[in-house]
Design an enzyme around this catalytic site. Structure first.
Site, PDB file in Angstrom:
ATOM      1  N   CYS A   1       0.840  -1.199   0.000  1.00 53.59           N
ATOM      2  CA  CYS A   1       0.000   0.000   0.000  1.00 53.59           C
ATOM      3  C   CYS A   1       0.883   1.261   0.000  1.00 53.59           C
ATOM      4  CB  CYS A   1      -0.986  -0.036   1.165  1.00 53.59           C
ATOM      5  SG  CYS A   1      -2.327   1.176   1.013  1.00 53.59           S
TER       6      CYS A   1
ATOM      7  N   GLU B   1      -2.623  -9.038   3.261  1.00 55.04           N
ATOM      8  CA  GLU B   1      -3.032  -9.542   4.574  1.00 55.04           C
ATOM      9  C   GLU B   1      -4.546  -9.429   4.796  1.00 55.04           C
ATOM     10  OE1 GLU B   1      -2.518  -5.139   5.362  1.00 55.04           O
ATOM     11  OE2 GLU B   1      -1.653  -6.634   4.009  1.00 55.04           O
TER      12      GLU B   1
ATOM     13  N   HIS C   1      -3.800  -4.886  -0.155  1.00 49.53           N
ATOM     14  CA  HIS C   1      -3.369  -5.441   1.126  1.00 49.53           C
ATOM     15  C   HIS C   1      -3.471  -6.968   1.067  1.00 49.53           C
ATOM     16  CE1 HIS C   1      -3.084  -1.791   3.604  1.00 49.53           C
ATOM     17  NE2 HIS C   1      -4.011  -1.318   2.779  1.00 49.53           N
TER      18      HIS C   1
END
Length: 197
Positions: A77, A177, A175
């Site tokens: 990001c 994650e 992202h």
């Protein structure tokens, strides 16, 4: 394997650490240049505003360290955006790893882009096992245009870079994650990279 997440006060680092734990690894959070240099893999996260994040990097000397790293480095990001030459956000000079300038989405789309979108034009070992048009999770108002270092694209008003790769440096605008099984696979691919990828 030693995994270091750069902890410079600009990041959603706990969720990245938990995602790595789910893959069976432990990550160290650190802003210590010696520890970062000795890592097998380095993750450079970022959530927040570019100029203040860059100031934090400079305060700890990480602005000069990161571009010199030789092991695989993954910017996420804002981390990816700071690896570019410049960003319009706060008129901020970046680390110059990726030869592209980050710009703001135009008024034709809702800003920020928040939520799921598709990833395509995949061209990196990072995306082994990932299918064209798979969905990833994004939250951002600025983007890197398509460039020679682009290894994945997403369309939001315009087609832009959702991933960059140059030498040992990788960046994802999304992202991983927070991108469910697709993101977990991309993180796993990054952790399995060798310096020859």
């Amino acid at each position: 394997m030693k995994i270091v997440i750069i902890n410079y006060g600009a990041g959603n680092i706990q969720s990245i650490k938990f995602a790595i734990q789910r893959l069976g690894y432990e990550a160290v959070l650190s802003d210590d240049p010696k520890e970062i240099k000795t890592a097998d893999k380095v993750i450079f996260p970022g959530v927040g505003e570019a100029s203040s994040a860059m100031n934090k990097l400079k305060a700890s000397g990480l602005d000069t360290l990161v571009p010199q790293l030789k092991q695989p480095v993954l910017g996420i990001c804002l981390g990816m955006q700071l690896m570019c030459n410049h960003t319009e956000e706060g008129d901020t000079k970046g680390l110059g790893i990726f030869d592209v300038d980050v710009v703001r989405f135009n008024s034709g789309v809702k800003v920020p882009q928040i939520g799921w979108n598709q990833i395509e034009a995949l061209k990196s070992p990072l995306f082994e096992g990932i299918t064209e048009k798979d969905h990833i999770y994004l939250v951002h108002s600025y983007y890197a245009p398509v460039t020679k270092d682009t290894v994945a694209c997403t369309t939001y008003g315009t087609q832009y870079s959702t991933a960059l790769h140059k030498d040992n440096f990788y960046g994802t605008q999304f992202h991983p994650e927070k991108s469910s099984d697709v993101g977990e696979k991309i993180l796993s691919n990054f952790l399995n990279l060798t310096t020859n990828n």
